[in-house]
Design a protein around this motif. Structure first.
Motif, PDB file in Angstrom:
ATOM      1  N   LYS A  45      -1.105  13.753 -17.324  1.00  0.00           N
ATOM      2  CA  LYS A  45      -1.926  12.794 -16.579  1.00  0.00           C
ATOM      3  C   LYS A  45      -3.417  12.977 -16.891  1.00  0.00           C
ATOM      4  O   LYS A  45      -4.154  12.003 -17.035  1.00  0.00           O
ATOM      5  N   ILE A  46      -3.841  14.235 -16.985  1.00  0.00           N
ATOM      6  CA  ILE A  46      -5.252  14.489 -17.305  1.00  0.00           C
ATOM      7  C   ILE A  46      -5.576  13.993 -18.710  1.00  0.00           C
ATOM      8  O   ILE A  46      -6.620  13.369 -18.952  1.00  0.00           O
ATOM      9  N   LYS A  47      -4.671  14.265 -19.668  1.00  0.00           N
ATOM     10  CA  LYS A  47      -4.889  13.788 -21.034  1.00  0.00           C
ATOM     11  C   LYS A  47      -4.987  12.269 -21.077  1.00  0.00           C
ATOM     12  O   LYS A  47      -5.827  11.689 -21.787  1.00  0.00           O
ATOM     13  N   GLU A  48      -4.088  11.606 -20.343  1.00  0.00           N
ATOM     14  CA  GLU A  48      -4.108  10.140 -20.329  1.00  0.00           C
ATOM     15  C   GLU A  48      -5.402   9.615 -19.722  1.00  0.00           C
ATOM     16  O   GLU A  48      -5.976   8.624 -20.210  1.00  0.00           O
ATOM     17  N   THR A  49      -5.876  10.289 -18.671  1.00  0.00           N
ATOM     18  CA  THR A  49      -7.122   9.862 -18.032  1.00  0.00           C
ATOM     19  C   THR A  49      -8.304  10.019 -18.979  1.00  0.00           C
ATOM     20  O   THR A  49      -9.159   9.122 -19.104  1.00  0.00           O
ATOM     21  N   ILE A  50      -8.356  11.143 -19.688  1.00  0.00           N
ATOM     22  CA  ILE A  50      -9.438  11.373 -20.654  1.00  0.00           C
ATOM     23  C   ILE A  50      -9.385  10.337 -21.769  1.00  0.00           C
ATOM     24  O   ILE A  50     -10.415   9.775 -22.186  1.00  0.00           O
ATOM     25  N   ALA A  51      -8.167  10.060 -22.260  1.00  0.00           N
ATOM     26  CA  ALA A  51      -8.021   9.092 -23.347  1.00  0.00           C
ATOM     27  C   ALA A  51      -8.454   7.697 -22.901  1.00  0.00           C
ATOM     28  O   ALA A  51      -9.123   6.957 -23.642  1.00  0.00           O
ATOM     29  N   LYS A  52      -8.082   7.310 -21.695  1.00  0.00           N
ATOM     30  CA  LYS A  52      -8.442   5.985 -21.182  1.00  0.00           C
ATOM     31  C   LYS A  52      -9.961   5.867 -20.997  1.00  0.00           C
ATOM     32  O   LYS A  52     -10.556   4.838 -21.324  1.00  0.00           O
ATOM     33  N   ASN A  53     -10.571   6.935 -20.478  1.00  0.00           N
ATOM     34  CA  ASN A  53     -12.023   6.902 -20.273  1.00  0.00           C
ATOM     35  C   ASN A  53     -12.766   6.819 -21.604  1.00  0.00           C
ATOM     36  O   ASN A  53     -13.751   6.079 -21.741  1.00  0.00           O
ATOM     37  N   ALA A  54     -12.279   7.572 -22.598  1.00  0.00           N
ATOM     38  CA  ALA A  54     -12.921   7.544 -23.907  1.00  0.00           C
ATOM     39  C   ALA A  54     -12.784   6.164 -24.554  1.00  0.00           C
ATOM     40  O   ALA A  54     -13.727   5.655 -25.170  1.00  0.00           O
ATOM     41  N   GLN A  55     -11.608   5.561 -24.403  1.00  0.00           N
ATOM     42  CA  GLN A  55     -11.390   4.234 -24.988  1.00  0.00           C
ATOM     43  C   GLN A  55     -12.254   3.181 -24.304  1.00  0.00           C
ATOM     44  O   GLN A  55     -12.812   2.292 -24.945  1.00  0.00           O
ATOM     45  N   ALA A  56     -12.384   3.296 -22.974  1.00  0.00           N
ATOM     46  CA  ALA A  56     -13.190   2.323 -22.227  1.00  0.00           C
ATOM     47  C   ALA A  56     -14.665   2.420 -22.603  1.00  0.00           C
ATOM     48  O   ALA A  56     -15.381   1.411 -22.659  1.00  0.00           O
ATOM     49  N   GLU A  57     -15.131   3.641 -22.894  1.00  0.00           N
ATOM     50  CA  GLU A  57     -16.539   3.817 -23.236  1.00  0.00           C
ATOM     51  C   GLU A  57     -16.847   3.333 -24.651  1.00  0.00           C
ATOM     52  O   GLU A  57     -17.923   2.785 -24.911  1.00  0.00           O
ATOM     53  N   SER A  58     -15.903   3.545 -25.578  1.00  0.00           N
ATOM     54  CA  SER A  58     -16.175   3.201 -26.975  1.00  0.00           C
ATOM     55  C   SER A  58     -15.910   1.733 -27.286  1.00  0.00           C
ATOM     56  O   SER A  58     -16.754   1.030 -27.826  1.00  0.00           O
TER      57      SER A  58
END
Length: 234
Positions: A45-58
């Protein structure tokens, strides 16, 4: 914060896995395995959250982009099995399973249970659980293979050359109970009246038998009564 938490979770998982190898009792193994799965789920869940946040920012997704489809877990019940002197072999049919990376097809084993996990096969997860195996297995020597449209699990017997009559304790218990129910009682040869023993046996066979058995016993009883009557008339 997320990175620190992930590092802490990885350390906890590694340490619990070491404890799992040392655990001897099944209850302790199950409790440790459950805690490992909880921590692994939190890590994901933490990995998915980090990945989603990174994708939203880029690269923010356009408003017209289709929503990501949800993956469902399917619990498997059907499987085939065979055995050799050293292994119990379990056959699980899944179309195109050979196309998955090896880390998406894996088993979690204890001395008396097994779980097959297949991740993201045609956007579905598959799970097969077999608990309370008839006999214990050697976890270290067990393994699995991906074949065309099939996964084969090789469970190493803790007691080689011992044949398993069933896969699980429950299956054996159920069949034993069914056989005992259908087995007619042994007539008491010490009874003074042999006719009473025969009648008792026929009554039990009538009560526990199927329709054909009941018709056969009724016919035999009817014919016997008529023969007895004819003898008395003479």
């Amino acid at each position: 914060m997320s990175e620190a938490r992930m590092k802490e979770l990885r350390s906890d998982v590694d340490e619990l896995n070491e404890l799992l190898k040392l655990a001897k009792r099944k209850r302790a193994q199950d409790l440790i395995s459950l805690e490992v799965r909880k921590l692994e789920t939190e890590l994901i869940k933490i990995k998915e959250t980090i990945a989603k946040n990174a994708q939203a920012e880029s690269t923010p997704a356009p408003s017209t982009a289709p929503a990501q489809s949800k993956r469902y877990q399917i619990k498997l019940n059907g499987y085939g099995w065979d055995q050799s002197d050293k292994f119990i072999k379990i056959f699980v049919t899944l179309k195109d399973v050979q196309s998955l990376p090896k880390d998406q097809v894996f088993c979690k084993l204890t001395e008396k249970s097994m779980e097959l996990h297949v991740k993201d096969l045609d956007n579905k997860d598959y799970l097969l659980v077999i608990n309370k195996l008839l006999d214990s297995i050697n976890v270290e020597e067990s393994y699995w293979k991906q074949k065309t449209d099939m996964v084969v699990i090789f469970l190493a017997k803790s007691h080689p050359n011992v044949k398993w009559s069933h896969m699980t304790e429950l299956e054996k218990k159920t069949e034993d109970q069914r056989n005992n129910k259908m087995k007619p009682p042994t007539p008491d040869m010490d009874k003074s009246d042999p006719q009473e023993s025969i009648m008792s046996l026929m009554k039990n066979m009538y009560e526990t038998g199927d329709d054909d058995m009941k018709r056969m016993i009724s016919k035999a009883w009817y014919e016997g009564q008529h023969k007895k009557k004819d003898t008395l008339d003479l």
